[in-house]
Each structure stands twice: as C-alpha cells, then as structure tokens.
Write a protein that holds these residues in place. Sequence first.
Motif, PDB file in Angstrom:
ATOM      1  N   VAL A   1       0.844  -1.203   0.000  1.00  0.00           N
ATOM      2  CA  VAL A   1       0.000   0.000   0.000  1.00  0.00           C
ATOM      3  C   VAL A   1       0.877   1.251   0.000  1.00  0.00           C
ATOM      4  O   VAL A   1       0.608   2.215  -0.737  1.00  0.00           O
ATOM      5  N   LEU A   2       1.935   1.260   0.802  1.00  0.00           N
ATOM      6  CA  LEU A   2       2.861   2.395   0.828  1.00  0.00           C
ATOM      7  C   LEU A   2       3.498   2.616  -0.534  1.00  0.00           C
ATOM      8  O   LEU A   2       3.617   3.757  -0.996  1.00  0.00           O
ATOM      9  N   ALA A   3       3.902   1.542  -1.192  1.00  0.00           N
ATOM     10  CA  ALA A   3       4.509   1.662  -2.517  1.00  0.00           C
ATOM     11  C   ALA A   3       3.520   2.249  -3.521  1.00  0.00           C
ATOM     12  O   ALA A   3       3.892   3.083  -4.351  1.00  0.00           O
ATOM     13  N   ALA A   4       2.278   1.838  -3.448  1.00  0.00           N
ATOM     14  CA  ALA A   4       1.267   2.366  -4.361  1.00  0.00           C
ATOM     15  C   ALA A   4       1.017   3.848  -4.110  1.00  0.00           C
ATOM     16  O   ALA A   4       0.902   4.640  -5.053  1.00  0.00           O
ATOM     17  N   VAL A   5       0.956   4.236  -2.844  1.00  0.00           N
ATOM     18  CA  VAL A   5       0.742   5.653  -2.514  1.00  0.00           C
ATOM     19  C   VAL A   5       1.931   6.494  -2.946  1.00  0.00           C
ATOM     20  O   VAL A   5       1.765   7.578  -3.530  1.00  0.00           O
ATOM     21  N   LEU A   6       3.141   6.019  -2.681  1.00  0.00           N
ATOM     22  CA  LEU A   6       4.334   6.770  -3.089  1.00  0.00           C
ATOM     23  C   LEU A   6       4.433   6.898  -4.602  1.00  0.00           C
ATOM     24  O   LEU A   6       4.943   7.901  -5.113  1.00  0.00           O
ATOM     25  N   ALA A   7       3.966   5.905  -5.332  1.00  0.00           N
ATOM     26  CA  ALA A   7       4.021   5.974  -6.792  1.00  0.00           C
ATOM     27  C   ALA A   7       3.044   7.008  -7.341  1.00  0.00           C
ATOM     28  O   ALA A   7       3.251   7.529  -8.441  1.00  0.00           O
ATOM     29  N   MET A   8       1.991   7.304  -6.603  1.00  0.00           N
ATOM     30  CA  MET A   8       0.997   8.274  -7.077  1.00  0.00           C
ATOM     31  C   MET A   8       1.411   9.713  -6.849  1.00  0.00           C
ATOM     32  O   MET A   8       0.883  10.617  -7.504  1.00  0.00           O
ATOM     33  N   LEU A   9       2.352   9.957  -5.940  1.00  0.00           N
ATOM     34  CA  LEU A   9       2.760  11.320  -5.628  1.00  0.00           C
ATOM     35  C   LEU A   9       3.734  11.839  -6.681  1.00  0.00           C
ATOM     36  O   LEU A   9       4.565  11.086  -7.192  1.00  0.00           O
ATOM     37  N   PRO A  10       3.658  13.135  -7.019  1.00  0.00           N
ATOM     38  CA  PRO A  10       4.591  13.691  -8.013  1.00  0.00           C
ATOM     39  C   PRO A  10       6.023  13.713  -7.483  1.00  0.00           C
ATOM     40  O   PRO A  10       6.259  13.807  -6.280  1.00  0.00           O
ATOM     41  N   SER A  11       6.968  13.632  -8.419  1.00  0.00           N
ATOM     42  CA  SER A  11       8.374  13.566  -8.035  1.00  0.00           C
ATOM     43  C   SER A  11       9.236  14.252  -9.088  1.00  0.00           C
ATOM     44  O   SER A  11       8.943  14.192 -10.277  1.00  0.00           O
ATOM     45  N   ASN A  12      10.326  14.873  -8.634  1.00  0.00           N
ATOM     46  CA  ASN A  12      11.266  15.528  -9.551  1.00  0.00           C
ATOM     47  C   ASN A  12      12.347  14.589 -10.062  1.00  0.00           C
ATOM     48  O   ASN A  12      12.960  14.850 -11.089  1.00  0.00           O
ATOM     49  N   ASP A  13      12.606  13.511  -9.355  1.00  0.00           N
ATOM     50  CA  ASP A  13      13.701  12.608  -9.721  1.00  0.00           C
ATOM     51  C   ASP A  13      13.196  11.280 -10.272  1.00  0.00           C
ATOM     52  O   ASP A  13      13.876  10.264 -10.169  1.00  0.00           O
ATOM     53  N   ASP A  14      12.027  11.267 -10.880  1.00  0.00           N
ATOM     54  CA  ASP A  14      11.442  10.064 -11.471  1.00  0.00           C
ATOM     55  C   ASP A  14      11.299   8.928 -10.455  1.00  0.00           C
ATOM     56  O   ASP A  14      11.473   7.766 -10.784  1.00  0.00           O
ATOM     57  N   LEU A  15      11.015   9.279  -9.223  1.00  0.00           N
ATOM     58  CA  LEU A  15      10.708   8.326  -8.147  1.00  0.00           C
ATOM     59  C   LEU A  15      11.896   7.492  -7.675  1.00  0.00           C
ATOM     60  O   LEU A  15      11.723   6.511  -6.944  1.00  0.00           O
ATOM     61  N   TRP A  16      13.122   7.829  -8.049  1.00  0.00           N
ATOM     62  CA  TRP A  16      14.265   7.000  -7.681  1.00  0.00           C
ATOM     63  C   TRP A  16      14.540   7.006  -6.187  1.00  0.00           C
ATOM     64  O   TRP A  16      14.878   5.980  -5.604  1.00  0.00           O
ATOM     65  N   ARG A  17      14.418   8.183  -5.539  1.00  0.00           N
ATOM     66  CA  ARG A  17      14.651   8.233  -4.104  1.00  0.00           C
ATOM     67  C   ARG A  17      13.658   7.338  -3.362  1.00  0.00           C
ATOM     68  O   ARG A  17      14.019   6.636  -2.424  1.00  0.00           O
ATOM     69  N   ARG A  18      12.416   7.365  -3.807  1.00  0.00           N
ATOM     70  CA  ARG A  18      11.393   6.524  -3.193  1.00  0.00           C
ATOM     71  C   ARG A  18      11.664   5.045  -3.475  1.00  0.00           C
ATOM     72  O   ARG A  18      11.423   4.192  -2.630  1.00  0.00           O
TER      73      ARG A  18
END
Length: 83
Positions: free
Chosen positions: A13-30
């Motif tokens: 669930v956390l991974a799905a929520v983090l994937a939905m949030l906007p990001s400047n580094d193409d989600l790599w930090r997440r």
Amino acid sequence: MTLSLIAACIWIVLAAVLAMLPSNDDLWRRAYFLIAIGVPLVGWVTYENGPWIGMAVLAAGMSFLRWPMLYLGRWVKRQIVRG
C-alpha cells in the motif's frame, strides 16, 4: 495472517501511494527507500511463512519496482558481456 504478511501488505500500500505522488527525480529516491525496507521484509516473510510465500512477496515487490529491476538486469548483462 502473520505479522510479517501484514507488514508486507502495508509495504505494498505504501509503494502504491508513493508511486501516485509527483516527483522531480522520477521516483528513484522513493524506490531506494522501498528497496531498503523491502529486502529485509522479504527475508522476514520467507522465514515466517516459507519459501513459496516469500517468492510471492518478492514477485509483488518486483512488480512495483520494475524499472530498478530492469536497470539491474541491464547492468548485470553488461558485466557479463565485458567479462
């Protein structure tokens, strides 16, 4: 349901929520954060529930982190071709 499986469900669930949030580094930090949490989690699930359930959780995690897995596969392929 064991505590490790509940933690794995929360991770998904956390991974799905983090994937939905906007990001400047193409989600790599997440992705690095999820990998750092996910690797011990897969070990814990495997220890408590056996290898088949552990592989199922690993496959679920790899489906969320498909781009890091793709880049890892490409890197391994380059290392094999060089060596």
